[in-house]
Design a protein around this motif. Structure first.
Motif, PDB file in Angstrom:
ATOM      1  N   VAL A  28       0.864  -1.184   0.000  1.00 43.77           N
ATOM      2  CA  VAL A  28       0.000   0.000   0.000  1.00 43.77           C
ATOM      3  C   VAL A  28       0.898   1.230   0.000  1.00 43.77           C
ATOM      4  O   VAL A  28       1.953   1.240   0.649  1.00 43.77           O
ATOM      5  CB  VAL A  28      -0.918   0.007   1.237  1.00 43.77           C
ATOM      6  CG1 VAL A  28      -1.796   1.251   1.262  1.00 43.77           C
ATOM      7  CG2 VAL A  28      -1.781  -1.243   1.269  1.00 43.77           C
ATOM      8  N   PRO A  29       0.521   2.295  -0.734  1.00 44.54           N
ATOM      9  CA  PRO A  29       1.348   3.505  -0.749  1.00 44.54           C
ATOM     10  C   PRO A  29       1.527   4.101   0.646  1.00 44.54           C
ATOM     11  O   PRO A  29       0.664   3.960   1.513  1.00 44.54           O
ATOM     12  CB  PRO A  29       0.558   4.459  -1.649  1.00 44.54           C
ATOM     13  CG  PRO A  29      -0.279   3.568  -2.510  1.00 44.54           C
ATOM     14  CD  PRO A  29      -0.630   2.408  -1.653  1.00 44.54           C
ATOM     15  N   GLY A  30       2.653   4.774   0.842  1.00 45.09           N
ATOM     16  CA  GLY A  30       2.934   5.418   2.118  1.00 45.09           C
ATOM     17  C   GLY A  30       3.792   4.552   3.009  1.00 45.09           C
ATOM     18  O   GLY A  30       3.974   3.348   2.766  1.00 45.09           O
ATOM     19  N   THR A  31       4.314   5.151   4.059  1.00 45.31           N
ATOM     20  CA  THR A  31       5.164   4.405   4.981  1.00 45.31           C
ATOM     21  C   THR A  31       4.312   3.591   5.950  1.00 45.31           C
ATOM     22  O   THR A  31       3.164   3.924   6.237  1.00 45.31           O
ATOM     23  CB  THR A  31       6.061   5.346   5.785  1.00 45.31           C
ATOM     24  OG1 THR A  31       5.253   6.125   6.692  1.00 45.31           O
ATOM     25  CG2 THR A  31       6.847   6.281   4.874  1.00 45.31           C
ATOM     26  N   TRP A  32       4.908   2.517   6.467  1.00 43.52           N
ATOM     27  CA  TRP A  32       4.209   1.680   7.442  1.00 43.52           C
ATOM     28  C   TRP A  32       3.839   2.492   8.685  1.00 43.52           C
ATOM     29  O   TRP A  32       2.727   2.372   9.213  1.00 43.52           O
ATOM     30  CB  TRP A  32       5.077   0.494   7.833  1.00 43.52           C
ATOM     31  CG  TRP A  32       4.402  -0.473   8.754  1.00 43.52           C
ATOM     32  CD1 TRP A  32       4.421  -0.466  10.113  1.00 43.52           C
ATOM     33  CD2 TRP A  32       3.589  -1.583   8.370  1.00 43.52           C
ATOM     34  NE1 TRP A  32       3.675  -1.501  10.614  1.00 43.52           N
ATOM     35  CE2 TRP A  32       3.159  -2.211   9.553  1.00 43.52           C
ATOM     36  CE3 TRP A  32       3.194  -2.117   7.137  1.00 43.52           C
ATOM     37  CZ2 TRP A  32       2.350  -3.350   9.552  1.00 43.52           C
ATOM     38  CZ3 TRP A  32       2.379  -3.238   7.132  1.00 43.52           C
ATOM     39  CH2 TRP A  32       1.963  -3.846   8.321  1.00 43.52           C
ATOM     40  N   ASP A  34       3.230   5.690   9.013  1.00 43.29           N
ATOM     41  CA  ASP A  34       2.109   6.602   8.764  1.00 43.29           C
ATOM     42  C   ASP A  34       0.784   5.843   8.633  1.00 43.29           C
ATOM     43  O   ASP A  34      -0.237   6.262   9.186  1.00 43.29           O
ATOM     44  CB  ASP A  34       2.356   7.419   7.499  1.00 43.29           C
ATOM     45  CG  ASP A  34       3.441   8.464   7.676  1.00 43.29           C
ATOM     46  OD1 ASP A  34       3.777   8.787   8.839  1.00 43.29           O
ATOM     47  OD2 ASP A  34       3.975   8.943   6.649  1.00 43.29           O
ATOM     48  N   ARG A  35       0.797   4.736   7.906  1.00 45.80           N
ATOM     49  CA  ARG A  35      -0.437   3.984   7.662  1.00 45.80           C
ATOM     50  C   ARG A  35      -0.971   3.316   8.919  1.00 45.80           C
ATOM     51  O   ARG A  35      -2.164   3.011   9.008  1.00 45.80           O
ATOM     52  CB  ARG A  35      -0.219   2.912   6.593  1.00 45.80           C
ATOM     53  CG  ARG A  35       0.145   3.435   5.220  1.00 45.80           C
ATOM     54  CD  ARG A  35      -0.088   2.368   4.161  1.00 45.80           C
ATOM     55  NE  ARG A  35       0.446   1.067   4.517  1.00 45.80           N
ATOM     56  CZ  ARG A  35       1.692   0.652   4.276  1.00 45.80           C
ATOM     57  NH1 ARG A  35       2.548   1.481   3.696  1.00 45.80           N
ATOM     58  NH2 ARG A  35       2.076  -0.562   4.611  1.00 45.80           N
ATOM     59  N   ASN A  36      -0.087   3.075   9.871  1.00 50.19           N
ATOM     60  CA  ASN A  36      -0.479   2.355  11.073  1.00 50.19           C
ATOM     61  C   ASN A  36      -0.353   3.177  12.346  1.00 50.19           C
ATOM     62  O   ASN A  36      -0.370   2.635  13.456  1.00 50.19           O
ATOM     63  CB  ASN A  36       0.336   1.065  11.190  1.00 50.19           C
ATOM     64  CG  ASN A  36       0.013   0.082  10.078  1.00 50.19           C
ATOM     65  OD1 ASN A  36      -1.001  -0.607  10.127  1.00 50.19           O
ATOM     66  ND2 ASN A  36       0.857   0.044   9.054  1.00 50.19           N
ATOM     67  N   ALA A  37      -0.243   4.490  12.193  1.00 53.01           N
ATOM     68  CA  ALA A  37      -0.238   5.383  13.342  1.00 53.01           C
ATOM     69  C   ALA A  37      -1.638   5.463  13.948  1.00 53.01           C
ATOM     70  O   ALA A  37      -2.642   5.170  13.284  1.00 53.01           O
ATOM     71  CB  ALA A  37       0.221   6.776  12.919  1.00 53.01           C
ATOM     72  N   GLY A  38      -1.709   5.856  15.201  1.00 51.61           N
ATOM     73  CA  GLY A  38      -3.005   5.994  15.846  1.00 51.61           C
ATOM     74  C   GLY A  38      -3.928   6.932  15.098  1.00 51.61           C
ATOM     75  O   GLY A  38      -5.140   6.711  15.028  1.00 51.61           O
TER      76      GLY A  38
END
Length: 215
Positions: A56-60, A62-66
């Motif tokens: 998935v685009p974006g950093t891990w 960022d995508r999994n931040a609260g």
């Protein structure tokens, strides 16, 4: 004649409990306030989860931040309310331990969907995924009104292959270069179950085999 299904059959719902070696497993709809626990697990288990989940685009981070959770929660809830998915989280002894989703729900003459899940590394091997899948499959075939569920797994994912084998999923073929995972197009094995395959239900079979107990 079967009764007509509701606007979003099978959701929301709470499923379980089932006791397995790792603890008491329950399945429930995601909540807005799950964000902190969800983010903590996802960021801690990045190395493990990235090996199996679609790119998935974006950093891990960022995508999994609260802060990313409210958007995901809202999207999942919207799909559920439109009858297109049954999204759940998995808890062990009351604490968040993963997610399981029935997605791409198609009604009419097909009545089919796929099921996908992830479990935190500390719960792997303790029967958590097996119990959660059993609960959700039974629910999808009963209250959810579905006839067929599919699961796709990379051939290298031994843990998920064991889960599906324990529950009696039927291997139906190899999907070549099916999904972009970890930066490359990966083959996946296709598994499926229909209602005729499990007349007694997966949970009843799991308990009968000693794989779980009902607290």
């Amino acid at each position: 004649m079967a009764e007509p299904l509701g606007r979003h059959p099978g959701w929301p719902a709470r499923l379980g409990p089932l006791r397995v070696p790792a603890g008491v497993v329950e399945v429930r709809p995601p909540r807005l306030w799950d964000g902190s626990a969800w983010s903590q697990l996802r960021r801690r288990d990045q190395r493990h989860l990235e090996s199996w989940e679609p790119s998935v685009p974006g950093t891990w981070a960022d995508r999994n931040a609260g802060l990313a959770w409210p958007g995901q929660w809202s999207a999942l809830r919207a799909l559920a309310r439109r009858g297109m998915a049954l999204p759940f989280v998995i808890t062990v002894d009351g604490k968040l331990a993963g997610q399981i989703t029935v997605g791409n729900v198609i009604r009419g003459s097909l009545c089919s969907a796929w099921v996908g899940y992830w479990v935190a590394t500390h719960a792997i091997g303790g029967g958590v995924a097996t119990a959660a899948v059993a609960l959700v499959v039974d629910h999808s075939f009963a209250a959810g009104g579905l006839h067929r569920l599919e699961a796709t797994v990379r051939p290298e994912n031994a843990a998920s292959l064991r889960v599906l084998a324990k529950l009696g999923f039927r291997e139906e073929g190899l999907l070549r270069r099916y999904l972009d995972v970890a930066g490359d197009w990966r083959d996946h094995l296709l598994f499926a179950l229909t209602t005729e395959d499990i007349p007694n239900g997966l949970v009843a079979d799991l308990i009968a085999r000693g794989g779980a107990t009902s607290p």
